[in-house]
Structure formats: C-alpha cells, structure tokens
Design a protein around this motif. Structure first.
Motif, mmCIF file in Angstrom:
data_model
loop_
_atom_site.group_PDB
_atom_site.id
_atom_site.type_symbol
_atom_site.label_atom_id
_atom_site.label_comp_id
_atom_site.label_asym_id
_atom_site.label_seq_id
_atom_site.Cartn_x
_atom_site.Cartn_y
_atom_site.Cartn_z
ATOM 1 N N VAL A 1 0.836 -1.198 0.000
ATOM 2 C CA VAL A 1 0.000 0.000 0.000
ATOM 3 C C VAL A 1 0.873 1.251 0.000
ATOM 4 C CG1 VAL A 1 -1.668 1.336 1.373
ATOM 5 C CG2 VAL A 1 -1.964 -1.132 1.080
ATOM 6 N N PHE A 2 2.000 1.183 0.691
ATOM 7 C CA PHE A 2 2.970 2.273 0.675
ATOM 8 C C PHE A 2 4.360 1.669 0.656
ATOM 9 C CE2 PHE A 2 2.387 1.332 5.146
ATOM 10 C CZ PHE A 2 3.658 1.420 5.678
ATOM 11 N N ARG A 3 5.317 2.484 0.231
ATOM 12 C CA ARG A 3 6.716 2.062 0.205
ATOM 13 C C ARG A 3 7.478 2.935 1.170
ATOM 14 N NH1 ARG A 3 6.199 2.498 -5.968
ATOM 15 N NH2 ARG A 3 5.422 0.446 -6.486
ATOM 16 N N GLU A 4 8.464 2.348 1.754
ATOM 17 C CA GLU A 4 9.333 3.113 2.640
ATOM 18 C C GLU A 4 10.669 3.319 1.944
ATOM 19 O OE1 GLU A 4 8.377 2.218 7.104
ATOM 20 O OE2 GLU A 4 8.687 0.349 6.011
ATOM 21 N N ALA A 5 11.178 4.503 2.063
ATOM 22 C CA ALA A 5 12.472 4.814 1.473
ATOM 23 C C ALA A 5 13.186 5.790 2.378
ATOM 24 C CB ALA A 5 12.295 5.432 0.085
ATOM 25 N N ILE A 6 14.482 5.660 2.419
ATOM 26 C CA ILE A 6 15.290 6.643 3.135
ATOM 27 C C ILE A 6 15.743 7.659 2.104
ATOM 28 C CG2 ILE A 6 17.439 7.022 4.392
ATOM 29 C CD1 ILE A 6 17.077 4.197 5.535
ATOM 30 N N ILE A 7 15.350 8.878 2.311
ATOM 31 C CA ILE A 7 15.703 9.952 1.395
ATOM 32 C C ILE A 7 16.586 10.919 2.161
ATOM 33 C CG2 ILE A 7 14.831 11.768 -0.090
ATOM 34 C CD1 ILE A 7 13.054 9.694 -1.014
ATOM 35 N N PRO A 8 17.807 11.122 1.688
ATOM 36 C CA PRO A 8 18.700 12.020 2.415
ATOM 37 C C PRO A 8 18.215 13.466 2.347
ATOM 38 C CG PRO A 8 19.691 11.352 0.344
ATOM 39 C CD PRO A 8 18.421 10.573 0.485
ATOM 40 N N ASN A 9 18.615 14.229 3.301
ATOM 41 C CA ASN A 9 18.311 15.654 3.308
ATOM 42 C C ASN A 9 18.863 16.283 2.036
ATOM 43 O OD1 ASN A 9 18.727 18.558 3.815
ATOM 44 N ND2 ASN A 9 17.945 18.051 5.842
ATOM 45 N N GLU A 10 18.051 17.090 1.400
ATOM 46 C CA GLU A 10 18.440 17.683 0.119
ATOM 47 C C GLU A 10 19.647 18.624 0.219
ATOM 48 O OE1 GLU A 10 14.867 19.978 1.712
ATOM 49 O OE2 GLU A 10 15.467 17.890 1.564
ATOM 50 N N GLU A 11 20.056 18.970 1.406
ATOM 51 C CA GLU A 11 21.243 19.814 1.568
ATOM 52 C C GLU A 11 22.535 19.054 1.266
ATOM 53 O OE1 GLU A 11 21.158 23.094 2.062
ATOM 54 O OE2 GLU A 11 18.969 22.917 2.024
ATOM 55 N N TYR A 12 22.483 17.715 1.290
ATOM 56 C CA TYR A 12 23.679 16.912 1.051
ATOM 57 C C TYR A 12 23.961 16.662 -0.425
ATOM 58 C CZ TYR A 12 23.629 15.806 6.024
ATOM 59 O OH TYR A 12 23.645 15.885 7.389
ATOM 60 N N ILE B 1 18.151 20.898 -10.569
ATOM 61 C CA ILE B 1 16.986 21.226 -9.750
ATOM 62 C C ILE B 1 17.486 22.102 -8.607
ATOM 63 C CG2 ILE B 1 15.161 20.305 -8.280
ATOM 64 C CD1 ILE B 1 15.271 17.751 -9.997
ATOM 65 N N HIS B 2 17.050 23.342 -8.593
ATOM 66 C CA HIS B 2 17.482 24.303 -7.582
ATOM 67 C C HIS B 2 16.377 24.534 -6.569
ATOM 68 C CE1 HIS B 2 21.004 25.404 -9.931
ATOM 69 N NE2 HIS B 2 20.214 25.443 -10.993
ATOM 70 N N ASN B 3 16.772 24.831 -5.368
ATOM 71 C CA ASN B 3 15.829 25.258 -4.336
ATOM 72 C C ASN B 3 14.631 24.326 -4.188
ATOM 73 O OD1 ASN B 3 17.461 27.518 -4.015
ATOM 74 N ND2 ASN B 3 16.305 28.690 -5.518
ATOM 75 N N VAL B 4 14.872 23.130 -3.703
ATOM 76 C CA VAL B 4 13.794 22.183 -3.456
ATOM 77 C C VAL B 4 12.885 22.785 -2.379
ATOM 78 C CG1 VAL B 4 13.233 19.864 -2.641
ATOM 79 C CG2 VAL B 4 15.249 20.217 -4.092
ATOM 80 N N LEU B 5 11.641 23.035 -2.738
ATOM 81 C CA LEU B 5 10.729 23.733 -1.844
ATOM 82 C C LEU B 5 9.775 22.803 -1.097
ATOM 83 C CD1 LEU B 5 9.902 26.729 -4.200
ATOM 84 C CD2 LEU B 5 11.603 26.625 -2.363
ATOM 85 N N LYS B 6 9.570 21.612 -1.622
ATOM 86 C CA LYS B 6 8.734 20.628 -0.937
ATOM 87 C C LYS B 6 9.308 19.260 -1.228
ATOM 88 C CE LYS B 6 4.069 18.935 -0.250
ATOM 89 N NZ LYS B 6 2.658 19.092 -0.567
ATOM 90 N N PHE B 7 9.481 18.492 -0.192
ATOM 91 C CA PHE B 7 10.114 17.189 -0.338
ATOM 92 C C PHE B 7 9.439 16.209 0.599
ATOM 93 C CE2 PHE B 7 14.055 14.495 -0.431
ATOM 94 C CZ PHE B 7 14.145 14.401 -1.805
ATOM 95 N N GLN B 8 8.122 16.046 0.444
ATOM 96 C CA GLN B 8 7.378 15.120 1.282
ATOM 97 C C GLN B 8 6.016 14.874 0.672
ATOM 98 O OE1 GLN B 8 6.925 17.880 4.762
ATOM 99 N NE2 GLN B 8 4.852 17.048 4.759
ATOM 100 N N THR B 9 5.372 13.803 1.112
ATOM 101 C CA THR B 9 4.010 13.513 0.707
ATOM 102 C C THR B 9 3.079 14.331 1.593
ATOM 103 O OG1 THR B 9 4.635 11.265 0.112
ATOM 104 C CG2 THR B 9 2.291 11.685 0.468
ATOM 105 N N ASP B 10 2.170 15.038 0.970
ATOM 106 C CA ASP B 10 1.192 15.809 1.726
ATOM 107 C C ASP B 10 0.134 14.857 2.262
ATOM 108 O OD1 ASP B 10 -1.107 17.435 2.424
ATOM 109 O OD2 ASP B 10 -0.156 19.052 1.292
ATOM 110 N N PRO B 11 -0.100 14.845 3.571
ATOM 111 C CA PRO B 11 -1.068 13.904 4.161
ATOM 112 C C PRO B 11 -2.476 14.015 3.575
ATOM 113 C CG PRO B 11 0.204 14.985 5.875
ATOM 114 C CD PRO B 11 0.569 15.655 4.582
ATOM 115 N N ARG B 12 -2.840 15.166 3.022
ATOM 116 C CA ARG B 12 -4.199 15.340 2.485
ATOM 117 C C ARG B 12 -4.480 14.454 1.280
ATOM 118 N NH1 ARG B 12 -3.843 21.617 1.659
ATOM 119 N NH2 ARG B 12 -1.882 20.819 0.881
ATOM 120 N N ILE B 13 -3.412 13.961 0.620
ATOM 121 C CA ILE B 13 -3.599 13.128 -0.563
ATOM 122 C C ILE B 13 -4.375 11.851 -0.223
ATOM 123 C CG2 ILE B 13 -1.423 11.833 -0.435
ATOM 124 C CD1 ILE B 13 -2.857 13.208 -3.672
ATOM 125 N N TYR B 14 -4.248 11.383 1.014
ATOM 126 C CA TYR B 14 -4.897 10.130 1.410
ATOM 127 C C TYR B 14 -6.402 10.281 1.610
ATOM 128 C CZ TYR B 14 -0.157 8.535 1.891
ATOM 129 O OH TYR B 14 1.139 8.211 1.630
#
Length: 173
Positions: A61-72, A151-164
């Motif tokens: 139903v969902f996948r888990e992934a480790i996504i590093p902080n975009e600052e790295y 890709i410059h200035n990542v402004l959103k890097f997450q799933t918005d809970p409202r999508i569910y």
C-alpha cells in the motif's frame, strides 16, 4: 516492487494512519494510537495500529524509502531520447544501467520525445558531467540525447497527508 497493484480495501483507520505517518514518519504506534483517538475519534490499541501498518507495508500500500536531506546532494532531472535504430537490441541494458545506478532516486516512463526520465542525486556538478559521459560511453548506441536540468531550491520534499483523503471516497474512474 512486484508490479501487481495492492489488494487493499481502505478503512478510515488506514487512511488516518497513512495521513499521520506522512506528516511525521517517526510516530510510534503508541503515539499514533493517541492521535487516532484525539483527532479522528478512532479507538484502537497500539497493537492494532502496528499490525495495520505492517499489513499495509507487506501488501505494498505504501513504500518506505530513506531519502537524504536535500542539503547533502544536488538533484538533476535527466530525460532520455532514443536512437530507434538500435533500440530493440540495447534498450534493456540501458534501462537496467539507469535503474540500478546509485544516483537514481526516481525513474519513470513518460510519453513524448524523451520517454525515460529520472531524478538523480549527485554530490557536485562534476559528478553529473562524469555520469553523463559514462552513460553515453556505455549506452550511446541506444541513447540519442540526454537532456538534463539542475533542480534548484527544493521547496517541498514530502508527501502531503491530504492526498490520502481521496482513498476514502468512492471512485468510479
């Protein structure tokens, strides 16, 4: 990824759990139990919450992934255009090369002239250039062009809970 869609009938509890975990993936099942009761008026044990999470994960139903902080890393969008003359013979090796590469975060197919697209992560611009050079060296017979965009200035890097919220709606499409 098995390729089969999940076989899951969503309960309100499942949708609430997915929403809350999207907002804060670090919530424990005990904390989730409290949130479910206070925010959704759903009274279940933390064991039930934990079991629901495990079953949804196991079903895909969902996948888990480790996504590093975009600052790295720096992120780049790569789009691949094919040389149709050699496509039949070489496409699979090229696809596996890109898909399995350590820099590939997200790989997808699309329509149009550039049909493979990836979001890739690199430590610096030199690494990006080297990757493009290596890719052409290995798979230039099938890849006619790689269009890349920083890709410059990542402004959103997450799933918005409202999508569910849409999962609980009857859908006829």
């Amino acid at each position: 990824m098995s390729g089969d869609p999940p076989n899951w009938e969503f309960k309100d509890r499942d949708i609430a759990i997915l929403s809350e975990l999207s907002a804060d993936p670090q919530l424990s099942s005990r904390e989730l139990t409290q949130v479910l009761e206070s925010e959704y008026d759903i009274d279940v044990s933390h064991v039930t919450v934990s079991e629901s999470i495990r079953r949804m994960r196991d079903e895909g139903v969902f996948r888990e992934a480790i996504i590093p902080n975009e600052e790295y890393y720096i992120f780049a969008l790569f789009e691949f255009k094919f040389n149709p003359e050699h496509f039949d013979e070489y496409w699979r090796d090229a696809m596996e090369y890109i898909k399995q590469d350590k820099h590939t975060l997200f790989f997808f197919l699309s329509d149009g002239e550039y049909q493979w697209k990836t979001i890739m992560m690199f430590r610096d611009r030199q690494e990006v250039s080297q990757w493009i050079h290596d890719c052409y060296s290995e798979h230039g017979a099938v890849i006619a062009n790689i269009r890349n965009s920083a890709i410059h200035n990542v402004l959103k890097f997450q799933t918005d809970p409202r999508i569910y919220e849409e999962l609980g709606e009857d859908r006829s499409d």
